[in-house]
Scaffold this motif. Sequence first.
Motif, PDB file in Angstrom:
ATOM      1  N   PHE A   1       0.829  -1.129  -0.029  1.00 43.05           N
ATOM      2  CA  PHE A   1       0.003  -0.064  -0.030  1.00 43.05           C
ATOM      3  C   PHE A   1       0.899   1.245  -0.062  1.00 43.05           C
ATOM      4  O   PHE A   1       0.597   2.313  -0.863  1.00 43.05           O
ATOM      5  CB  PHE A   1      -0.913   0.003   1.175  1.00 43.05           C
ATOM      6  N   MET A   2       1.860   1.403   0.795  1.00 41.91           N
ATOM      7  CA  MET A   2       2.898   2.501   0.878  1.00 41.91           C
ATOM      8  C   MET A   2       3.432   2.819  -0.200  1.00 41.91           C
ATOM      9  O   MET A   2       3.639   3.748  -0.749  1.00 41.91           O
ATOM     10  CB  MET A   2       3.736   2.292   2.298  1.00 41.91           C
ATOM     11  N   GLY A   3       3.949   1.665  -1.034  1.00 38.21           N
ATOM     12  CA  GLY A   3       4.785   1.516  -2.109  1.00 38.21           C
ATOM     13  C   GLY A   3       3.953   2.288  -3.293  1.00 38.21           C
ATOM     14  O   GLY A   3       4.312   3.038  -4.055  1.00 38.21           O
ATOM     15  N   ASP A   4       2.466   1.600  -3.464  1.00 40.56           N
ATOM     16  CA  ASP A   4       1.609   1.966  -4.552  1.00 40.56           C
ATOM     17  C   ASP A   4       1.327   3.545  -4.208  1.00 40.56           C
ATOM     18  O   ASP A   4       1.267   4.289  -5.363  1.00 40.56           O
ATOM     19  CB  ASP A   4       0.550   0.986  -4.416  1.00 40.56           C
ATOM     20  N   MET A   5       0.897   3.707  -2.927  1.00 42.39           N
ATOM     21  CA  MET A   5       0.556   5.177  -2.957  1.00 42.39           C
ATOM     22  C   MET A   5       2.046   6.244  -2.970  1.00 42.39           C
ATOM     23  O   MET A   5       1.530   7.185  -3.690  1.00 42.39           O
ATOM     24  CB  MET A   5       0.266   5.469  -1.430  1.00 42.39           C
ATOM     25  N   ALA A   6       2.886   5.762  -2.741  1.00 43.53           N
ATOM     26  CA  ALA A   6       4.244   6.607  -3.121  1.00 43.53           C
ATOM     27  C   ALA A   6       4.192   6.870  -4.851  1.00 43.53           C
ATOM     28  O   ALA A   6       4.448   8.156  -5.189  1.00 43.53           O
ATOM     29  CB  ALA A   6       5.399   6.108  -2.666  1.00 43.53           C
TER      30      ALA A   6
ATOM     31  N   ASN B   1       1.831   6.686  -6.854  1.00 43.89           N
ATOM     32  CA  ASN B   1       0.546   7.456  -7.179  1.00 43.89           C
ATOM     33  C   ASN B   1       0.800   8.977  -6.931  1.00 43.89           C
ATOM     34  O   ASN B   1       0.581   9.834  -7.798  1.00 43.89           O
ATOM     35  CB  ASN B   1      -0.526   7.224  -6.453  1.00 43.89           C
ATOM     36  N   VAL B   2       1.657   9.400  -5.926  1.00 39.11           N
ATOM     37  CA  VAL B   2       1.762  10.718  -5.747  1.00 39.11           C
ATOM     38  C   VAL B   2       3.045  10.937  -6.567  1.00 39.11           C
ATOM     39  O   VAL B   2       2.875  12.409  -6.757  1.00 39.11           O
ATOM     40  CB  VAL B   2       2.212  10.723  -3.838  1.00 39.11           C
ATOM     41  N   GLN B   3       3.926  10.353  -6.792  1.00 36.12           N
ATOM     42  CA  GLN B   3       4.999  10.798  -7.630  1.00 36.12           C
ATOM     43  C   GLN B   3       4.324  11.114  -9.063  1.00 36.12           C
ATOM     44  O   GLN B   3       4.951  11.994  -9.546  1.00 36.12           O
ATOM     45  CB  GLN B   3       6.138   9.710  -7.626  1.00 36.12           C
ATOM     46  N   ASP B   4       3.559  10.530  -9.394  1.00 30.12           N
ATOM     47  CA  ASP B   4       2.849  10.607 -10.929  1.00 30.12           C
ATOM     48  C   ASP B   4       1.661  11.723 -10.670  1.00 30.12           C
ATOM     49  O   ASP B   4       1.596  12.741 -11.689  1.00 30.12           O
ATOM     50  CB  ASP B   4       2.309   9.376 -11.267  1.00 30.12           C
ATOM     51  N   ASP B   5       1.160  11.900  -9.519  1.00 31.53           N
ATOM     52  CA  ASP B   5       0.305  12.788  -9.579  1.00 31.53           C
ATOM     53  C   ASP B   5       0.268  13.728  -8.210  1.00 31.53           C
ATOM     54  O   ASP B   5      -0.530  13.304  -7.115  1.00 31.53           O
ATOM     55  CB  ASP B   5      -1.167  12.411  -9.739  1.00 31.53           C
ATOM     56  N   PRO B   6       0.994  14.825  -8.039  1.00 32.20           N
ATOM     57  CA  PRO B   6       1.221  15.335  -6.536  1.00 32.20           C
ATOM     58  C   PRO B   6       0.007  16.103  -6.247  1.00 32.20           C
ATOM     59  O   PRO B   6      -0.059  16.546  -4.944  1.00 32.20           O
ATOM     60  CB  PRO B   6       2.464  16.373  -7.007  1.00 32.20           C
TER      61      PRO B   6
ATOM     62  N   ASP C   1       9.903   5.332  -0.391  1.00 33.20           N
ATOM     63  CA  ASP C   1       8.493   6.062   0.000  1.00 33.20           C
ATOM     64  C   ASP C   1       8.739   7.644   0.036  1.00 33.20           C
ATOM     65  O   ASP C   1       9.803   8.159  -0.375  1.00 33.20           O
ATOM     66  CB  ASP C   1       8.422   5.742   1.691  1.00 33.20           C
ATOM     67  N   LEU C   2       7.605   8.230   0.237  1.00 32.48           N
ATOM     68  CA  LEU C   2       7.703   9.732   0.427  1.00 32.48           C
ATOM     69  C   LEU C   2       8.397  10.475   0.972  1.00 32.48           C
ATOM     70  O   LEU C   2       9.061  11.411   0.830  1.00 32.48           O
ATOM     71  CB  LEU C   2       6.038  10.181   0.497  1.00 32.48           C
TER      72      LEU C   2
END
Length: 500
Positions: free
Chosen positions: A173-178, A180-185, A434-435
Amino acid sequence: MTTLDNPPPIDTAVTITGGTKSTEANYDDMLTSAKLIGVGGHDANALNCDLVRLVAGLPVVGAVMSPGSAAQVGAAAIALTVGPNGLYSLGLQMQTLAQGVRLSVQFYQAKDAAVAASISVLHFTVAIPHTGVVIATTLHLALAQTLVGFTIARVRDPGNPNVDPLDSFRKYFMGDMARNVQDDPSVIDDTMRAARLVAWRLFPTNEIGFEEQVAGILGIATSHGYLLDSKKLTVTDAGSRTPDPPYERSIGGLIKAEADTESAGDAGGSRLTIHHRVDAKGNGHWVVNVPGTAEWGAKMPTNPSDATANLRSLSGSPSTLYPAINTALAAAMKKAGVKPGTQPVMMVGHSQGGIVAARLASNAQFRTRYNVTHLMTVAAPTSRIKMPKSVQALSVEHRSDPVPRLDAQSGPGADNRTNALIDPRSQMAPGPSDLGAQHGGHLYAKTATAHLGRDNTDPALRQWYDGTEGFMGGSDTQYSYDLSRPQPTLPQPWQPAAPP
């Protein structure tokens, strides 16, 4: 060699806004042009009046002796003064044009404000749905990855008791969320907007700003014994030295000094460093490095760069860090034999340190006493802190770093505030991260060296370098001070009196 046929490559990893390219700078240019045009129109009218007085004062006998010449002079005077192309008409046109430019600026400013308000409403409208969809999608993906991974692990080694599906789910979950955020801040921005909507429900009022919301959270916490800041900090002189090797004369070098300052702190306290740089002509400049968060304790830990300082600086509330930094800077200047206010000062801070530095730079008493002229914040949510025109500010942020986006507002478009947004992935280790990895001060030093060096031709960045040479060159003496929060003295257990 760079020519028009061979332009420098465009660095797509960095976006620089504000400063000379800001809307405020454009408006100032328009108003300056209007002022110059208006002055020209006033001068034309003044010249017209002088000419009318000159013609009116010509001798009457001249008109009698040479009526033809007098008629020619009169016609020329009329053409130069009240004619369709005369000075009076020119002055009137110039003053009308100047007023038109001023009205245009007012119109564009009102239009920009209306557009910004509409966009803000739209962002708040989609914030919760956008955040919910991203989180739900990431949850489903992480769950699927966990089930597949768990099944494969069981098939390969049915007796392995070390397979923890909850731990695997958390990592996925943390890796996928990171990613996602890198692609769409904007996911972070909408998460903060959603949190503010929740805060509006907790504090129901029509007019409540971001700082008031943070102050409300702070008030609830202090009423339960958390985030207290009632003990004056201890400021301890940690010595002075000449940095060896010297820091690079660049934005990256300034951030490297800030990162080193932050790393020097420990559980016992945080380190504040103050650099006194003197050029060959004896001109001195000061750089104050304010450390970021080092301790997340909420009940007055020894290190004052804690969760309490975060909430207090975000809300604009008083903090014991402010007088402690004042004490340290005064002590450093006294050791250097420099009277406060006689040499310019730059405040530099990473993360929490950037918020504290910005608060001090915006404080009229502190700014005036120490002649604060520049501010550089790194990974800090400082967009909502108003900065006086006398302070030139530079904000450096990583594209997907969540911390500088915590104030839910992009960098202000002001001519004295330049914003550099960097994609740090070229300077990061390959593979998932991670972020939090994007927030480190030393990574910021690497990305700034790579993308914000002296070879960068952006006009806003060139303006920053032109105004900060004294803060980076010359000899360098570093004064260090340790800041710590005194702890309460615990009562000693009772001991029986010794026999006589």
